[in-house]
Design a protein around this motif. Structure first.
Motif, PDB file in Angstrom:
ATOM      1  N   LEU A   1       0.743  -0.973   0.241  1.00  0.00           N
ATOM      2  CA  LEU A   1      -0.234  -0.267  -0.150  1.00  0.00           C
ATOM      3  C   LEU A   1       0.921   1.258  -0.595  1.00  0.00           C
ATOM      4  CD1 LEU A   1      -2.637   1.131   0.102  1.00  0.00           C
ATOM      5  CD2 LEU A   1      -3.240   1.506   2.664  1.00  0.00           C
ATOM      6  N   PHE A   2       0.684   1.676  -1.621  1.00  0.00           N
ATOM      7  CA  PHE A   2       1.420   3.318  -1.243  1.00  0.00           C
ATOM      8  C   PHE A   2       1.102   4.266  -1.067  1.00  0.00           C
ATOM      9  CE2 PHE A   2       3.531   1.145  -4.578  1.00  0.00           C
ATOM     10  CZ  PHE A   2       4.224   0.456  -4.333  1.00  0.00           C
ATOM     11  N   ILE A   3       1.373   5.507  -0.099  1.00  0.00           N
ATOM     12  CA  ILE A   3       0.621   6.370   1.243  1.00  0.00           C
ATOM     13  C   ILE A   3       0.785   7.239   0.458  1.00  0.00           C
ATOM     14  CG2 ILE A   3      -0.605   7.101   3.049  1.00  0.00           C
ATOM     15  CD1 ILE A   3      -0.444   3.710   4.132  1.00  0.00           C
ATOM     16  N   CYS A   4       0.428   8.533   0.797  1.00  0.00           N
ATOM     17  CA  CYS A   4       0.329  10.154  -0.048  1.00  0.00           C
ATOM     18  C   CYS A   4      -0.789  10.684   1.503  1.00  0.00           C
ATOM     19  CB  CYS A   4       1.205  10.912  -0.684  1.00  0.00           C
ATOM     20  SG  CYS A   4      -0.446  10.411  -2.190  1.00  0.00           S
ATOM     21  N   HIS A   5      -0.720  12.020   0.972  1.00  0.00           N
ATOM     22  CA  HIS A   5      -1.378  12.669   1.968  1.00  0.00           C
ATOM     23  C   HIS A   5      -3.245  12.376   1.086  1.00  0.00           C
ATOM     24  CE1 HIS A   5      -3.264  16.346   4.190  1.00  0.00           C
ATOM     25  NE2 HIS A   5      -3.563  17.092   2.811  1.00  0.00           N
ATOM     26  N   GLY A   6      -3.576  13.416   0.026  1.00  0.00           N
ATOM     27  CA  GLY A   6      -4.560  13.403  -1.047  1.00  0.00           C
ATOM     28  C   GLY A   6      -4.718  11.603  -1.821  1.00  0.00           C
ATOM     29  N   ASN A   7      -3.742  10.788  -2.121  1.00  0.00           N
ATOM     30  CA  ASN A   7      -4.191  10.247  -3.182  1.00  0.00           C
ATOM     31  C   ASN A   7      -4.083  10.184  -4.516  1.00  0.00           C
ATOM     32  OD1 ASN A   7      -6.464   6.559  -2.840  1.00  0.00           O
ATOM     33  ND2 ASN A   7      -3.556   7.119  -3.132  1.00  0.00           N
ATOM     34  N   ILE A   8      -4.056  10.996  -5.010  1.00  0.00           N
ATOM     35  CA  ILE A   8      -3.930  11.852  -6.272  1.00  0.00           C
ATOM     36  C   ILE A   8      -2.978  12.097  -7.044  1.00  0.00           C
ATOM     37  CG2 ILE A   8      -6.214  12.568  -5.808  1.00  0.00           C
ATOM     38  CD1 ILE A   8      -5.123  15.424  -6.166  1.00  0.00           C
ATOM     39  N   CYS A   9      -1.566  12.477  -6.629  1.00  0.00           N
ATOM     40  CA  CYS A   9      -0.294  12.189  -6.950  1.00  0.00           C
ATOM     41  C   CYS A   9       0.573  11.374  -6.912  1.00  0.00           C
ATOM     42  CB  CYS A   9       0.224  14.122  -6.419  1.00  0.00           C
ATOM     43  SG  CYS A   9      -1.122  15.546  -6.388  1.00  0.00           S
ATOM     44  N   ARG A  10       1.981  11.525  -5.539  1.00  0.00           N
ATOM     45  CA  ARG A  10       2.830  10.713  -5.491  1.00  0.00           C
ATOM     46  C   ARG A  10       2.372   9.113  -5.119  1.00  0.00           C
ATOM     47  NH1 ARG A  10       4.887  13.768  -0.316  1.00  0.00           N
ATOM     48  NH2 ARG A  10       2.631  13.882  -0.589  1.00  0.00           N
ATOM     49  N   SER A  11       1.476   9.086  -4.778  1.00  0.00           N
ATOM     50  CA  SER A  11       0.681   7.324  -3.857  1.00  0.00           C
ATOM     51  C   SER A  11       0.677   6.493  -5.504  1.00  0.00           C
ATOM     52  CB  SER A  11       0.236   7.396  -3.113  1.00  0.00           C
ATOM     53  OG  SER A  11      -1.251   7.995  -3.050  1.00  0.00           O
ATOM     54  N   THR A  12      -0.671   7.435  -5.979  1.00  0.00           N
ATOM     55  CA  THR A  12      -0.913   6.738  -7.575  1.00  0.00           C
ATOM     56  C   THR A  12      -0.021   6.578  -8.293  1.00  0.00           C
ATOM     57  OG1 THR A  12      -1.760   8.862  -8.229  1.00  0.00           O
ATOM     58  CG2 THR A  12      -3.150   8.117  -7.106  1.00  0.00           C
ATOM     59  N   MET A  13       0.783   7.563  -8.412  1.00  0.00           N
ATOM     60  CA  MET A  13       2.155   7.612  -9.340  1.00  0.00           C
ATOM     61  C   MET A  13       2.807   6.110  -9.220  1.00  0.00           C
ATOM     62  SD  MET A  13       5.288  10.117 -10.488  1.00  0.00           S
ATOM     63  CE  MET A  13       4.643  10.935 -11.076  1.00  0.00           C
ATOM     64  N   ALA A  14       3.343   6.110  -7.784  1.00  0.00           N
ATOM     65  CA  ALA A  14       4.141   4.572  -7.482  1.00  0.00           C
ATOM     66  C   ALA A  14       2.851   3.391  -7.610  1.00  0.00           C
ATOM     67  CB  ALA A  14       3.572   4.890  -5.575  1.00  0.00           C
ATOM     68  N   GLU A  15       2.045   3.902  -6.602  1.00  0.00           N
ATOM     69  CA  GLU A  15       1.289   2.154  -7.437  1.00  0.00           C
ATOM     70  C   GLU A  15       1.244   1.958  -8.905  1.00  0.00           C
ATOM     71  OE1 GLU A  15      -3.784   0.921  -7.594  1.00  0.00           O
ATOM     72  OE2 GLU A  15      -2.879   3.075  -6.753  1.00  0.00           O
ATOM     73  N   PHE A  16       1.190   2.926 -10.073  1.00  0.00           N
ATOM     74  CA  PHE A  16       1.124   2.231 -11.128  1.00  0.00           C
ATOM     75  C   PHE A  16       2.276   2.148 -12.088  1.00  0.00           C
ATOM     76  CE2 PHE A  16      -3.778   4.050 -10.735  1.00  0.00           C
ATOM     77  CZ  PHE A  16      -3.961   3.194 -11.366  1.00  0.00           C
ATOM     78  N   LEU A  17       3.179   2.769 -11.464  1.00  0.00           N
ATOM     79  CA  LEU A  17       4.661   2.485 -11.795  1.00  0.00           C
ATOM     80  C   LEU A  17       4.860   0.847 -11.240  1.00  0.00           C
ATOM     81  CD1 LEU A  17       6.251   5.893 -11.038  1.00  0.00           C
ATOM     82  CD2 LEU A  17       5.851   4.592 -13.261  1.00  0.00           C
ATOM     83  N   MET A  18       4.695   1.066  -9.912  1.00  0.00           N
ATOM     84  CA  MET A  18       5.223  -0.481  -9.885  1.00  0.00           C
ATOM     85  C   MET A  18       4.543  -1.835 -10.174  1.00  0.00           C
ATOM     86  SD  MET A  18       6.911  -2.015  -7.232  1.00  0.00           S
ATOM     87  CE  MET A  18       6.883  -3.871  -5.890  1.00  0.00           C
ATOM     88  N   LYS A  19       3.410  -1.538 -10.524  1.00  0.00           N
ATOM     89  CA  LYS A  19       2.528  -2.219 -10.848  1.00  0.00           C
ATOM     90  C   LYS A  19       2.847  -2.486 -12.532  1.00  0.00           C
ATOM     91  CE  LYS A  19      -2.117  -1.865  -8.683  1.00  0.00           C
ATOM     92  NZ  LYS A  19      -4.024  -1.107  -9.563  1.00  0.00           N
ATOM     93  N   ASP A  20       3.678  -1.296 -12.425  1.00  0.00           N
ATOM     94  CA  ASP A  20       4.237  -2.757 -14.922  1.00  0.00           C
ATOM     95  C   ASP A  20       5.109  -2.709 -13.887  1.00  0.00           C
ATOM     96  OD1 ASP A  20       4.003  -0.956 -17.383  1.00  0.00           O
ATOM     97  OD2 ASP A  20       6.071   0.109 -16.592  1.00  0.00           O
ATOM     98  N   LEU A  21       5.981  -1.794 -13.015  1.00  0.00           N
ATOM     99  CA  LEU A  21       7.386  -2.761 -12.761  1.00  0.00           C
ATOM    100  C   LEU A  21       7.463  -4.601 -12.585  1.00  0.00           C
ATOM    101  CD1 LEU A  21       9.299  -0.609 -10.603  1.00  0.00           C
ATOM    102  CD2 LEU A  21      10.040  -0.892 -13.068  1.00  0.00           C
ATOM    103  N   VAL A  22       6.366  -4.363 -12.017  1.00  0.00           N
ATOM    104  CA  VAL A  22       6.213  -6.123 -11.896  1.00  0.00           C
ATOM    105  C   VAL A  22       5.362  -7.029 -12.741  1.00  0.00           C
ATOM    106  CG1 VAL A  22       5.959  -5.749  -9.184  1.00  0.00           C
ATOM    107  CG2 VAL A  22       3.782  -5.586 -10.374  1.00  0.00           C
ATOM    108  N   ARG A  23       4.924  -6.459 -13.648  1.00  0.00           N
ATOM    109  CA  ARG A  23       4.277  -6.929 -14.976  1.00  0.00           C
ATOM    110  C   ARG A  23       5.409  -6.711 -15.949  1.00  0.00           C
ATOM    111  NH1 ARG A  23       3.429  -5.129 -19.576  1.00  0.00           N
ATOM    112  NH2 ARG A  23       3.451  -2.399 -19.317  1.00  0.00           N
TER     113      ARG A  23
END
Length: 151
Positions: free
Chosen positions: A5-27
């Motif tokens: 679970l990636f966490i930031c203040h609002g869940n619209i910038c940093r944590s979502t960027m990390a989420e989708f980048l990590m999903k791409d890396l594991v894919r």
């Protein structure tokens, strides 16, 4: 299954960027089935909102797919559900502990700690600089992937 679970203040910038980048890396590493990757906010300010347009633009620029997202706030139950609760800055850590209480299993850490750094990842909501945020997140994710033995 490794649950992140990636966490930031609002869940619209940093944590979502990390989420989708990590999903791409594991894919790309053919390990997507081994992971559950999500993101959340410490605040309630953006609940239900989609990914910030600056994050979407950066993900498009680097060719990383993403889906519609609805920002959500992290819950106490997330501590039990996830193996890693990865935050972007010291303020996120303070706010997260107000929600989860404590971290007896050592699940909470800053993303750049995986790269051997103690500094924060700046919030592009305030800086407007999604390129620097992307670079920092990728540096942290490279260390995280090494930690998880993802090649």
């Amino acid at each position: 299954m490794i649950k992140v679970l990636f966490i930031c203040h609002g869940n619209i910038c940093r944590s979502t960027m990390a989420e989708f980048l990590m999903k791409d890396l594991v894919r790309k590493a053919h390990r997507a089935a081994d992971f559950q990757i999500e993101s959340a906010a410490t605040s309630r300010e953006e609940i239900g909102n989609d990914i910030h347009r600056g994050t979407k633009a950066k993900l498009r620029e680097v060719g990383v797919p993403f889906t519609r997202h609805a920002a959500r706030q992290v819950t106490r139950a997330d501590y039990d559900r996830f193996d890693y609760l990865i935050v972007m800055d010291d303020e996120n850590i303070r706010d997260l502990f107000r929600i989860i209480g404590s971290d007896p299993e050592g699940k909470v850490c800053k993303l750049l700690a995986f790269a051997g750094k103690d500094r924060d990842i700046a919030d592009p909501w305030y800086t407007g600089n999604f390129d620097d945020t992307y670079d920092d997140i990728m540096e942290g994710l490279a260390g995280f992937c090494k930690h998880l033995d993802i090649k």
